[in-house]
Design an enzyme around this catalytic site. Structure first.
Site, mmCIF file in Angstrom:
data_model
loop_
_atom_site.group_PDB
_atom_site.id
_atom_site.type_symbol
_atom_site.label_atom_id
_atom_site.label_comp_id
_atom_site.label_asym_id
_atom_site.label_seq_id
_atom_site.Cartn_x
_atom_site.Cartn_y
_atom_site.Cartn_z
ATOM 1 N NE ARG A 1 22.087 41.306 24.248
ATOM 2 C CZ ARG A 1 22.378 41.033 25.525
ATOM 3 N NH1 ARG A 1 23.588 41.310 25.993
ATOM 4 N NH2 ARG A 1 21.490 40.476 26.316
ATOM 5 C CG ASP B 1 12.152 36.578 22.223
ATOM 6 O OD1 ASP B 1 12.097 37.098 23.343
ATOM 7 O OD2 ASP B 1 13.219 36.409 21.608
ATOM 8 C CD GLU C 1 17.387 36.419 19.715
ATOM 9 O OE1 GLU C 1 16.255 36.783 20.064
ATOM 10 O OE2 GLU C 1 18.115 35.749 20.461
ATOM 11 C CG LEU D 1 -0.457 41.024 17.376
ATOM 12 C CD1 LEU D 1 0.226 42.391 17.324
ATOM 13 C CD2 LEU D 1 -0.535 40.423 15.973
ATOM 14 C CE LYS E 1 15.111 31.874 24.009
ATOM 15 N NZ LYS E 1 15.766 32.704 25.030
ATOM 16 C CG ASP F 1 15.092 33.630 21.066
ATOM 17 O OD1 ASP F 1 15.927 32.995 20.390
ATOM 18 O OD2 ASP F 1 15.389 34.377 22.004
ATOM 19 N NE ARG G 1 2.001 31.320 22.455
ATOM 20 C CZ ARG G 1 1.978 30.822 23.676
ATOM 21 N NH1 ARG G 1 2.975 30.042 24.088
ATOM 22 N NH2 ARG G 1 0.970 31.082 24.503
#
Length: 523
Positions: A362, A299, A360, A199, A288, A281, A297
């Site tokens: 949290r 994240d 993002e 995954l 970033k 992300d 990818r």
């Protein structure tokens, strides 16, 4: 243990299938290989073969002992020999370290089991590299650890390669050892982690939120785990505005997965698992750096770990009720993206200032933690690639753990030692809570005051939304993404591939919590 009878029943009903496909091309014989362990005798430079190795050596007229005499066969070293009998194309003799290895308190590690994982992995990898499609693996003194190491070691992500360019994917079997149950249990645990790795490896243009949801359904539903996919309309009805606000800049809509595994009694309170599922992300407007961008990818590693753990729990029929909440989204820049300084209202009514759009994770987990109250849980476990700073602190050596319960922490630490996937406790002190809550005009800040302590500030932020029960947060940025080959990544993780950590550690922890009187098998 409770899983033993399940494994025996499944074998009797012929439920087991080969985990790796072996092809016979043109009627040619498949290359077979054998992995045998060799130990360093305590107090001398002599080498000592494992019990299975000794037996094979006798059958070969002592040739194995002669071949390894004087060689450097320390932990992780491997030599492949040919022409040792007619049954095997190659025999890999793998160093297993000292024969006195056991639990090392200073290392917080069961070195006996970890040495077996390393030895079986390098042996299987060496045979895989010379084209062996059938590999028999020594059970050493713990067949479960041997299965874990060899299965993790030979795994490769090849889904996007042409079939004719696929590298060898060997079939693994246990060699001359009676512990078939332990071997099968180890294969199941390693397979769960390899599912997570797959995954994580899948490119973000193929693993967007709805694709992850579909993959989770395909993986979990056949095992009896119930999966519900909640769309944007459902999220809006539930007032999960913090989650929706962070996800609104992507053309791929956000969704929430609700997964339910019912292995315990009807009146047993469930354990809640929440996992960050950001399928890519970018950082949003707080973009970033370019270097290492593609790694993000993965994240969604926290979400993937939950899927793998639930798969293994269903196979092993762990007597526990578990509910999982997985928020899925992409964090992208765009004209609808959140801007630094924006303020949003979370599900529990607290206002959140978004100072850094790259924090993002949290924020979306805040709504899930609040939602978990409805399940009346006994324990909440959060798993997320939450902060880059934890990688700077620990590298890939251990996952950072924040726990409000001493009992939970002790069991988690023991699980890390048993599985070789260690954890290290970080503080969840009130001073960090003050840094994220002591702000004029808003209730909570998604960065916090001052410099440093980012992992602790992230945990303090999450605690503002967690139910009033035992809480555990794992920050897996350093462990759960790419294996760098640096300190902490064992040889059974190939450099440059995703690790799938800490799947086995979390699974072992939940098994211990479900059956506190059971103890893992020893070497």
């Amino acid at each position: 243990m409770f899983s033993r009878e399940i494994i025996r029943l499944a074998r009797k009903k012929n439920y087991f299938q080969k985990r790796y496909v072996t092809d016979i091309c043109g009627g040619q014989n498949i290359r077979k290989g054998l992995v045998l362990g060799v130990y360093e005798e305590c107090g001398s430079s002599a080498l000592k073969l494992s019990a299975a190795g000794n037996k094979f050596d006798v059958e070969c007229g002592g040739r194995v002992s002669e071949l390894i005499k004087g060689l450097d066969m320390g932990l992780g070293k491997v030599k492949v020999f040919n022409n040792l009998g007619t049954d095997y194309y190659g025999v890999a003799i793998a160093g297993t370290g000292p024969d006195t290895a056991g639990y090392n308190e200073n290392e917080t590690l069961d070195e006996c089991k970890e040495n077996i994982r390393i030895s079986s992995a390098v042996g299987a990898q060496a045979l895989q590299d010379v084209g062996c499609k059938e590999i028999l693996v020594d059970g050493y003194t713990n067949a479960e650890a041997a299965a874990e190491g060899s299965s993790l070691g030979v795994w490769r992500y090849q889904d996007l390669k042409s079939r004719d360019r696929h590298l060898t994917e060997p079939n693994l079997s246990l060699f001359d050892d009676p512990d078939a149950d332990g071997w099968q249990s180890g294969l199941w645990k390693a397979d769960a982690q390899n599912i997570v790795r797959k995954l994580e490896e899948t490119p973000a243009n193929l693993m967007f939120p709805s694709a992850f949801a579909e993959a989770a359904i395909d993986i979990l539903c056949p095992c009896g785990v119930h999966v519900e996919v909640r769309d944007k309309d459902w999220l809006t009805d539930k007032n999960m505005t913090a989650f929706l606000a962070m996800s609104r800049s992507s053309c791929n809509p956000a969704m929430l997965l609700e997964c339910s595994y019912c292995g315990g009694g009807e009146t047993d309170k469930p354990v809640i698992l929440t996992g960050k599922g950001v399928t890519f992300d970018s950082g949003g407007f707080c973009l970033k750096p370019h270097k290492g961008f593609e790694e993000h990818r993965a994240d969604m590693a926290g979400a993937a770990v939950i899927v793998g753990v639930l798969k293994a729990m269903a196979r092993l029929q762990v007597p526990m009720n578990v509910n999982a909440l997985i928020p899925l989204m992409e964090n992208m820049p765009g004209n609808m993206a959140m801007k630094p300084g924006d303020v949003i209202v979370s599900l529990n009514g607290k206002t959140i200032r978004i100072e850094n759009t790259d924090h993002e994770g949290r924020v979306i987990l805040a709504d899930c933690l609040t939602l978990s109250n409805q399940y009346n849980p006994c324990l909440v476990v959060n798993i997320a690639t939450l902060t880059a700073a934890v990688r700077a602190a620990l590298g890939s050596s251990a996952s950072a753990a924040f726990s409000t319960s001493e009992v939970v922490w002790r069991e988690l630490s023991r699980a890390g030692a048993e599985t070789g996937d260690r954890v290290w406790r970080f503080p969840a002190w009130k001073m960090f809570t003050t840094k994220v809550t002591d702000w004029v005009g808003v209730d909570v800040h998604n960065v916090g005051a001052g410099r440093g302590g980012d992992p602790c500030l992230g945990a303090a932020f999450l605690l503002e939304f967690a139910p009033p029960v035992d809480f555990l947060h794992l920050d897996i940025t350093g462990t759960g993404m790419l294996a760098s080959g640096a300190c902490g990544n064992a040889p059974y993780y190939r450099k440059g591939s995703m690790t799938g950590r800490p799947t086995r550690a979390l699974l072992q922890f939940l098994m211990q919590m479900a059956c506190p009187l059971d103890r893992p098998t020893t070497c």
